[in-house]
Design an enzyme around this catalytic site. Structure first.
Site, mmCIF file in Angstrom:
data_model
loop_
_atom_site.group_PDB
_atom_site.id
_atom_site.type_symbol
_atom_site.label_atom_id
_atom_site.label_comp_id
_atom_site.label_asym_id
_atom_site.label_seq_id
_atom_site.Cartn_x
_atom_site.Cartn_y
_atom_site.Cartn_z
ATOM 1 N N LYS A 124 -7.757 -16.086 -13.324
ATOM 2 C CA LYS A 124 -7.035 -14.821 -13.487
ATOM 3 C C LYS A 124 -6.057 -14.970 -14.636
ATOM 4 C CE LYS A 124 -7.029 -10.811 -11.310
ATOM 5 N NZ LYS A 124 -8.188 -10.214 -10.596
HETATM 6 P P1 NAD Z 1 -5.733 1.156 -10.876
HETATM 7 O O1 NAD Z 1 -4.629 0.834 -11.785
HETATM 8 O O2 NAD Z 1 -6.928 1.894 -11.394
HETATM 9 O O3 NAD Z 1 -5.196 2.025 -9.617
HETATM 10 C C1 NAD Z 1 -4.123 1.633 -8.820
HETATM 11 C C2 NAD Z 1 -3.712 2.849 -7.978
HETATM 12 O O4 NAD Z 1 -2.747 2.453 -7.018
HETATM 13 C C3 NAD Z 1 -3.075 3.967 -8.792
HETATM 14 O O5 NAD Z 1 -3.524 5.219 -8.272
HETATM 15 C C4 NAD Z 1 -1.573 3.787 -8.504
HETATM 16 O O6 NAD Z 1 -0.840 4.990 -8.673
HETATM 17 C C5 NAD Z 1 -1.652 3.358 -7.063
HETATM 18 N N1 NAD Z 1 -0.470 2.672 -6.564
HETATM 19 C C6 NAD Z 1 0.218 1.655 -7.116
HETATM 20 N N2 NAD Z 1 1.224 1.282 -6.333
HETATM 21 C C7 NAD Z 1 1.173 2.075 -5.248
HETATM 22 C C8 NAD Z 1 1.935 2.181 -4.086
HETATM 23 N N3 NAD Z 1 2.970 1.371 -3.877
HETATM 24 N N4 NAD Z 1 1.579 3.112 -3.172
HETATM 25 C C9 NAD Z 1 0.528 3.915 -3.360
HETATM 26 N N5 NAD Z 1 -0.247 3.853 -4.451
HETATM 27 C C10 NAD Z 1 0.087 2.967 -5.383
HETATM 28 O O7 NAD Z 1 -6.150 -0.233 -10.216
HETATM 29 P P2 NAD Z 1 -7.538 -0.621 -9.559
HETATM 30 O O8 NAD Z 1 -8.424 -1.213 -10.584
HETATM 31 O O9 NAD Z 1 -8.025 0.533 -8.734
HETATM 32 O O10 NAD Z 1 -7.074 -1.831 -8.637
HETATM 33 C C11 NAD Z 1 -6.452 -1.605 -7.377
HETATM 34 C C12 NAD Z 1 -6.481 -2.895 -6.589
HETATM 35 O O11 NAD Z 1 -7.828 -3.343 -6.450
HETATM 36 C C13 NAD Z 1 -5.731 -4.097 -7.213
HETATM 37 O O12 NAD Z 1 -5.230 -4.899 -6.169
HETATM 38 C C14 NAD Z 1 -6.836 -4.851 -7.942
HETATM 39 O O13 NAD Z 1 -6.508 -6.219 -8.135
HETATM 40 C C15 NAD Z 1 -7.943 -4.671 -6.930
HETATM 41 N N6 NAD Z 1 -9.292 -4.877 -7.468
HETATM 42 C C16 NAD Z 1 -9.748 -4.122 -8.512
HETATM 43 C C17 NAD Z 1 -11.036 -4.312 -8.983
HETATM 44 C C18 NAD Z 1 -11.614 -3.464 -10.080
HETATM 45 O O14 NAD Z 1 -12.799 -3.661 -10.417
HETATM 46 N N7 NAD Z 1 -10.877 -2.511 -10.627
HETATM 47 C C19 NAD Z 1 -11.836 -5.327 -8.433
HETATM 48 C C20 NAD Z 1 -11.348 -6.078 -7.366
HETATM 49 C C21 NAD Z 1 -10.071 -5.827 -6.886
#
Ligand code: NAD
Length: 435
Positions: A124
């Site tokens: 990471k």
């Molecule tokens: P993103 O930035 O697209 O979306 C994050 C969302 O969470 C946004 O809508 C934001 O407003 C919201 N958010 C942030 N803090 C918040 C809170 N305290 N309360 C409510 N909503 C809140 O990110 P993503 O890519 O969707 O990733 C989200 C999670 O999934 C992370 O933990 C990331 O590590 C994990 N993840 C993502 C992927 C991927 O392919 N994108 C893969 C595996 C894991």
């Protein structure tokens, strides 16, 4: 350059206020790893080797800002383990990135790849910065210098970055270009999650949310529940949360609540998810002011009386007090580390079926692996082929984790760790320790 700026604008992520009782994410990983190691009676030497990162890179990233000031950002790349193959993992830009967080996320990548049988190790990266306050040009310079500083670390056969919070297809395109300029040829397999016209895979953008949907359907099946009778609440409406919500509503589930950094939105009759996605697109990337729902707090969302709860925002959301009030029967962890270790036993005692992050959100790295394979073959798959293979891998992984959990009489989370740690430890045993 309208394309560049549009891509940047759409994916911007707003960092929430600091979480007061944030637990140490690396410790959260180690606590679950410890339980698995005990069940497996892991050799103490192997324990030491697998509990800690293989390599940690810390780098100062100087960036000339638009106002000509020179600023220096703190950058990290942690390789937790590369026994099963080249290390793989996203790069996160956020003001509260810490080395401990990056170490935890790198370890979760190792276990996640092992759970879905993808031949990668775990890594990471992160840069401590506030992307909200930076211009696209500043972000481009930051990304290029971070990549250049780590040029000997990254590589299609050694360590392959991908997007994470606040990084997106455009940023991956800059990583690809910077690496390729140094290599004097285009090396598209050095990064995944890039734009499709630069060698990205069809279905990658939807892959994590799709994996959450598939594993949720497996859990519903296990509990003999039909999707059409189920209600769902989703925390976080970014890439993972919005796609998971959309795909589950297409399966007949009633998604009654979603939230983002601007708050929670509830409609007992079910939200129209496509309409909410369109609203976010047209509203500067947030649900702020979304009309067809009633406002609820983040805590209210997490404790709603629903069948399925999907935390898809960030770490440490389902804490001990929240867990006491959770009413959902299934939690599908779209985010990495959304449940603290202290919440685990409470949820287990209440009989909540938790699909752990290293299983539920593994669809993203699975299609990243497909992307890497396609880049190396120079032959691109149809979206149908991508989704069919993804669905099969997710279903098999769910069944294997469930079977392991049953055999050891533990939660799905510990079952997933046992499966993953065993796989990596066996590979290490066979490879042996280089003198
Ligand atoms: P993103 O930035 O697209 O979306 C994050 C969302 O969470 C946004 O809508 C934001 O407003 C919201 N958010 C942030 N803090 C918040 C809170 N305290 N309360 C409510 N909503 C809140 O990110 P993503 O890519 O969707 O990733 C989200 C999670 O999934 C992370 O933990 C990331 O590590 C994990 N993840 C993502 C992927 C991927 O392919 N994108 C893969 C595996 C894991």
């Amino acid at each position: 350059m309208p394309f560049k700026h549009n891509v940047y604008d759409r994916a911007v992520y707003r960092e929430p206020a600091p979480i007061p009782d944030r637990e140490d994410p690396f410790q959260a990983m180690v606590e679950r790893f410890d339980v698995a190691a005990e069940i497996l009676e892991l050799d103490p030497g192997f324990y030491e080797y697998l509990a800690r990162p293989a390599r940690i890179h810390e780098t100062a990233v100087p960036v000339r800002m638009d106002d000509e000031r020179l600023r220096v950002f703190e950058g990290y790349r942690v390789i937790h383990n590369d026994v099963l193959g080249p290390s793989k993992g996203g790069v996160r830009y956020a003001p509260d990135v810490t080395l401990n967080e990056v170490k935890a996320l790198a370890a979760w990548m190792t276990w996640k790849c092992a759970v879905v049988g993808v031949p990668f190790g775990g890594a990471k990266g992160g840069v401590v910065c506030d992307p909200q306050s930076m211009s696209p040009d500043e972000l481009e310079r930051l990304t290029r210098r971070y990549t250049a500083n780590l040029i000997d670390v990254f590589g299609p056969d050694s360590d392959i970055p991908a997007p994470d919070m606040n990084t997106n297809e455009q940023i991956m395109a800059w990583v690809l270009d910077t690496y390729s300029m140094h290599a004097r040829r285009t090396v598209n397999a050095v990064v995944t999650g890039k734009p499709v016209n630069l060698g990205g895979s069809l279905g990658r953008r939807e892959a994590t949310g799709r994996g959450v949907m598939v594993s949720t359907l497996c859990a519903l099946d296990l509990l003999d529940l039909s999707p059409t009778d189920c209600t769902v609440a989703v925390q976080g409406f970014g890439n993972v949360g919005s796609i998971a919500a959309k795909l589950l509503s297409e399966q007949g589930c009633r998604v009654v609540a979603v939230s983002d950094i601007t708050g929670g939105y509830y409609n007992g009759d079910g939200l129209n998810i496509q309409e909410a996605i369109d609203y976010v697109e047209a509203n500067d990337g947030t649900l702020d002011g979304y009309p067809n729902a009633q406002s609820i707090t983040n805590e209210e969302l997490l404790t709603l009386d629903v069948d399925v709860l999907i935390p898809a925002a960030k770490e440490d959301q389902i804490t001990q007090p929240i867990a006491e009030d959770v009413q959902a029967r299934i939690i599908a962890e779209g985010a990495n580390g959304p449940t603290t270790p202290s919440a685990d036993p409470i949820l287990q005692d209440k009989g909540v079926l938790v699909i752990p992050d290293i299983l539920a959100n593994a669809g993203g790295v699975t299609v990243s692996y497909f992307e890497w394979v396609q880049n190396r073959q120079g032959y691109f798959w149809t979206e149908e082929r991508v989704t069919q293979r993804l669905d099969r891998i997710m279903q098999e992984a769910f069944d294997n984790v469930h079977e392991t959990a049953d055999r050891h009489d533990v939660s799905l989370r510990i079952g997933a760790y046992v499966m993953a740690v065993r796989k990596v430890a066996e590979a290490l045993q066979m490879r042996g320790i280089y003198a």
